[in-house]
Design an enzyme around this catalytic site. Structure first.
Site, PDB file in Angstrom:
ATOM      1  N   ASP A 297       2.276   8.893   1.818  1.00  0.00           N
ATOM      2  CA  ASP A 297       1.532   7.786   2.409  1.00  0.00           C
ATOM      3  C   ASP A 297       1.532   6.489   1.606  1.00  0.00           C
ATOM      4  OD1 ASP A 297       0.371  10.194   3.811  1.00  0.00           O
ATOM      5  OD2 ASP A 297      -0.719   8.567   4.788  1.00  0.00           O
TER       6      ASP A 297
ATOM      7  N   TRP B  74      -1.968   2.652   2.728  1.00  0.00           N
ATOM      8  CA  TRP B  74      -3.389   2.852   2.431  1.00  0.00           C
ATOM      9  C   TRP B  74      -3.960   4.060   3.169  1.00  0.00           C
ATOM     10  CZ3 TRP B  74      -1.020  -1.772   3.719  1.00  0.00           C
ATOM     11  CH2 TRP B  74      -0.924  -2.722   2.698  1.00  0.00           C
ATOM     12  N   ASP B  75      -3.094   4.855   3.786  1.00  0.00           N
ATOM     13  CA  ASP B  75      -3.562   5.964   4.612  1.00  0.00           C
ATOM     14  C   ASP B  75      -4.483   5.457   5.719  1.00  0.00           C
ATOM     15  OD1 ASP B  75      -3.819   8.496   5.586  1.00  0.00           O
ATOM     16  OD2 ASP B  75      -5.011   9.284   3.944  1.00  0.00           O
ATOM     17  N   TYR B  76      -4.169   4.286   6.267  1.00  0.00           N
ATOM     18  CA  TYR B  76      -4.925   3.756   7.404  1.00  0.00           C
ATOM     19  C   TYR B  76      -4.354   4.307   8.721  1.00  0.00           C
ATOM     20  CZ  TYR B  76      -7.315   0.244   4.478  1.00  0.00           C
ATOM     21  OH  TYR B  76      -8.094  -0.395   3.546  1.00  0.00           O
ATOM     22  N   ASP B  77      -4.007   5.593   8.717  1.00  0.00           N
ATOM     23  CA  ASP B  77      -3.544   6.176   9.978  1.00  0.00           C
ATOM     24  C   ASP B  77      -4.703   6.152  10.978  1.00  0.00           C
ATOM     25  OD1 ASP B  77      -5.056   8.000   8.601  1.00  0.00           O
ATOM     26  OD2 ASP B  77      -3.575   9.584   8.582  1.00  0.00           O
TER      27      ASP B  77
END
Lengths: 730, 127
Positions: free
Chosen positions: A352, A391-394
């Site tokens: 990620d 940023w792992d803004y999934d």
């Protein structure tokens, strides 16, 4: 080229020269850099003797247990035609029913029931408590967070346990009518043992009155689709292989727990659309994030959407597999029967926090809403919420379909909550924003070589932002000046340039909003009568740092397919090896690691009501009390509303009540939908990290919440479904 | 006022304990506060740390001025805290609650220190 680049290049050349002279490959580090997915035989198969582990070849045969039910696969399937479907109950729910995860196919989480009102909600009492029986056995690391929302159709309350057993309960008493044992093993738990819900399906070919006319469908942690008869719980023989479909077919090499389903797959015009979670932070060439369609009637494969094989919609040829490391989608998808689309909330490519190894195709569709045609599996439109996300803004939320008040009448719209707290409102027909979206400059300063950031990021400026201002040093918090100073120092030691601060190797960086949101998987509730949108969200920054491969090895970070991997050593929300890339990732909440108190001052969780006619905030306040939280995890029992982190969505009813649990105070809360005033709450036997639901049975309105707890939220685990109603003699 | 004063009675031992506590609490403020100031952060902590340690040391030497120095630092903390966070209760909590509890303890030591100072002066006078 800077001097640093040059010296790196020369040393690389030297290394290559050395190894070619010596006639040996350089000793591979535990998770050596792999710029492309390994080809057949290029990497070590798991268990192969050797001093260093370079990762298994994706071409290696799947180990026993990966195809959990040993379902024979047969030859690779071509794209297929769907069995024509009948209209499903989710698109026209009966008044007292809650037939789908989000109550209806629009995913509104709105119920027309009005027996419970702001005036009488204070009298709610427990009607029954049902125990699913699924919680960690003694000695097992707690990976539980059931996250379940039951569905209610007619005379049945249908739900799954955290480990995927399917149950039908009596809606009035909670008595178990039948139970299907799914047989999921502990090793198959990815990051979390969760089952958000089951799907109700009415057959188009089996006549009414015969077994499997009405069916319950679920996707499992160990990658199966299961269909059982809604009346008896017996497997539907006509579906797949004796009632089951093996979703590991075509995935290539994997280990149990690497890929799994935790969200209910929508059925759109007869096609079951399947997504799955790929465990974060393991390796760049993790199994594929492919999205697939299966026939709801027969379980037959229909199509695949595989990001790096965009024109191939069939199953991979013998010995091949879906493209590795592509963005996975783990959120609940929303199906649109009228437009023949499914809205897929996507996440990131594997690994990620490092984007230099992603393909242009992946960069186009990650952290986006992808509208797939359910007949072919081809994207009709894509709307991206974060460019080159590291940023792992999934997207964790299920998008909600609404009729947006447009100039020439209502427009079919999609409300897309995000972890950033930006809520995008899109036209479902073409994915164009209905409210203005601005591309704004984003920080680009980074010491991660060869991995530049996007100069701009999209902001939904027409909707209220679900977030607080950027952090300042004086926002740091604690019990005393000393622990507050500790956090101020942490703040100053880190790199922080506001939202989208780029990853860094040299020092930690602050990620704010954090990857828990804004809005996470709880999603939003929308009252179509009043046009009011209800959202609960988080204020939980993270403290991240990329670490060199050497440091990652020292820290013992390894992917779960490494033979030395120990469960509990890494996972989606913690440190990750990010094998095959030059870096590992170290992630923690931005907290004081000694007291376990967040470094920023409260609130850590909020709830907001937005009028979609005017896009104005009607009310907004902190959500959750301090009662079960405190330094060193000691409950304070303070009845103060401080605003806690929360996971799980809201429900809004025609009676004018909003129900939400989600908070780390382990309570179910009821709010006045008009004013936001808290009307009632009750302490649950475990953390209420799930979305509640409400239904009516024999004239009585019930409110149900799964109090399964959440290991990452550090709330108590339980197996209790708690159901409330007004006293009967009223 | 040469050297540490020697506690005899319980009240004096307690005063001594408060003084030691001040030094112990002041040290992390001074050390971490110095780094914070160097990193461009607030100067409050390094200054407060220095004042509190000095106060504690003076108290250990039997001087009432040590207690007064702590109380001065505590008094100045109020306008600083209000300047930083205004009247935000959650924001004021870490800045004021602990220091105020300790201020109460320090106030209690004043009579003991006064007496100690007097006897020490008397002793000096005799010598």
């Amino acid at each position: 080229m800077s001097r640093r680049d040059l010296s790196a290049a020369t040393s690389l050349c030297g290394l290559l020269l050395l190894s070619s002279v010596a006639g040996i490959a350089p000793a591979r580090a535990q998770s050596a850099y792999q710029p492309a997915p390994p080809g057949p035989g290029e990497a070590d198969a798991p268990g192969k003797a050797g001093n260093k582990f370079a990762g298994p070849s994706p071409f290696a045969p799947q180990a026993p247990g990966v195809n959990a039910a040993n379902i024979p696969d047969g030859p690779p399937a071509e794209p297929g035609e769907v069995t024509p479907a009948v209209e499903q109950i989710g698109s026209h729910p009966a008044h007292g029913d809650w037939p789908a995860y989000g109550r209806d196919t629009d995913a509104t989480r709105y119920s027309p029931l009005e027996q419970i009102t702001p005036a009488n909600v204070g009298q709610l009492t427990r009607a029954f408590v049902y125990h699913t029986g699924s919680k960690p056995a003694p000695g097992q690391v707690n990976k539980w967070a059931a996250e379940t929302t039951p569905i209610k159709v007619g005379d049945g309350l249908y739900m799954c346990s955290a480990m995927n057993d399917i149950m039908k309960l009596d809606p009035a008493t909670g008595k178990e009518i039948w139970r299907h044992d799914a047989g999921v093993k502990y090793a198959s738990i990815p990051y979390t043992a969760a089952c958000k819900g089951v799907v109700y399906y009415t057959s188009s070919t089996v006549p009414e009155g015969e077994p499997c006319h009405n069916r319950i469908l679920e996707g499992t942690l160990d990658m199966r689709l299961i269909e059982v008869d809604a009346d008896t719980g017996k497997l539907c023989e006509g579906f797949g292989y004796h009632g089951q479909v093996n979703l590991m077919k075509g995935m290539g090499e994997s280990v149990p727990g690497f890929v799994s389903m935790t969200a209910p797959p929508p059925i759109v015009n007869g096609a079951i659309v399947v997504n799955h979670e790929v465990l974060d932070g393991q390796r760049r060439w993790a199994p594929s994030g492919v999205i697939r369609g299966y026939d709801a009637e027969t379980g037959k494969f229909l199509w695949a959407w595989d990001v790096n094989r965009p024109d191939a919609h069939g199953e991979p040829a013998e010995g091949q597999h879906y493209s590795r490391g592509t963005p996975n989608s783990w959120a609940t998808m929303t199906g649109d029967d009228a437009l023949g689309l499914v809205y897929v909330p996507t996440g990131n490519s594997a690994a990620d926090y490092y984007s230099a190894m992603r393909s242009p195709e992946e960069n186009k569709v990650s952290s986006a809403i992808v509208a797939l045609d359910v007949k072919t599996g081809s994207p009709r439109w894509v709307f991206q919420t974060v460019h080159k996300d590291v940023w792992d803004y999934d997207i964790g939320s299920q998008p909600t379909m609404i009729d947006f008040p447009g100039q020439d009448g209502p427009v079919p719209a999609l409300v897309v909550p995000t972890k950033r707290g930006q809520t995008f409102v899109l036209d479902r027909r073409d994915g164009k924003p209905l409210l203005p979206v601005e591309e704004r400059p984003a920080p680009t300063d980074t010491d991660v070589e060869g991995d530049p950031r996007s100069p701009t990021q999209p902001w939904s400026v027409g909707m209220p932002r679900l977030g607080l201002p950027d952090l300042k040093e004086s926002d740091m918090w604690g019990m005393s000046p000393i622990d507050q100073l500790f956090c101020r120092l942490k703040f100053r030691r880190a790199k922080y340039e506001g939202e989208f601060t780029a990853p860094s190797v040299g020092k930690p960086w602050i990620e704010y909003p954090g990857y828990n949101g804004g809005s996470d998987w709880g999603s939003m509730a929308y009252d179509p009568r009043t046009g009011v949108l209800i959202a609960n969200w988080n204020v939980t920054p993270m403290y991240d740092q990329l670490v060199t491969r050497k440091k990652a090895d020292e820290l013992g970070l390894m992917p779960l397919d490494d033979p030395n991997f120990k469960p509990g050593g890494g996972g989606a929300e913690g440190n990750g090896a990010m094998a095959d890339t030059p870096y590992g990732i170290v992630v923690s909440p931005f907290w004081n690691q000694y007291t376990h108190m967040m470094c920023n001052k409260p609130p850590y969780g909020m709830i907001t009501a937005i009028d979609m006619h005017t896009r104005k905030v009607l009310w907004q306040h902190p959500l959750g009390s301090a009662r079960a939280n405190g330094p060193w995890g000691i409950p304070t029992y303070l009845p103060l509303t401080i605003g806690t982190p929360n996971n799980g969505g809201p429900v809004v009813t025609a009676g004018g009540v909003v129900f939400v649990a989600a908070t780390t105070d382990n309570m179910l809360h009821a709010f006045d939908a008009k004013t936001g005033k808290e009307l009632w709450n009750d302490v649950l036997p475990g953390g209420g990290q799930a979305t509640p639901m409400t239904y009516e049975h024999k004239g009585r309105q019930y409110v149900a919440i799964m109090a399964g707890g959440h290991h990452f939220m550090m709330t108590p685990v339980s197996d209790a479904l708690v159901v409330y109603a007004l006293p009967e003699n009223k | 006022m040469t050297g540490l004063y020697r506690p005899r009675r319980a009240a004096e031992w307690a005063t001594c304990a408060v003084a030691v506590l001040l030094v112990l609490l002041g040290l992390p403020l001074l050390i971490m506060g110095a780094e914070l100031a160097l990193l461009g952060g607030s100067f409050y902590y390094v200054l407060a740390g220095a004042a509190i340690i000095a106060g504690g040391v003076l108290m250990l030497m039997g001087s009432v001025s040590g207690a007064l120095l702590y109380l001065l630092a505590w008094l100045l903390t109020w306008p600083w805290a209000l300047w930083e966070v205004g009247f935000d209760g959650w924001g004021l909590l870490p800045r004021l609650l602990g220091p105020t509890l300790i201020a109460v303890l320090v106030v209690l030591t004043i009579p003991v220190l006064r007496r100690a100072q007097k006897t020490s002066l008397v002793r000096k006078g005799i010598a």
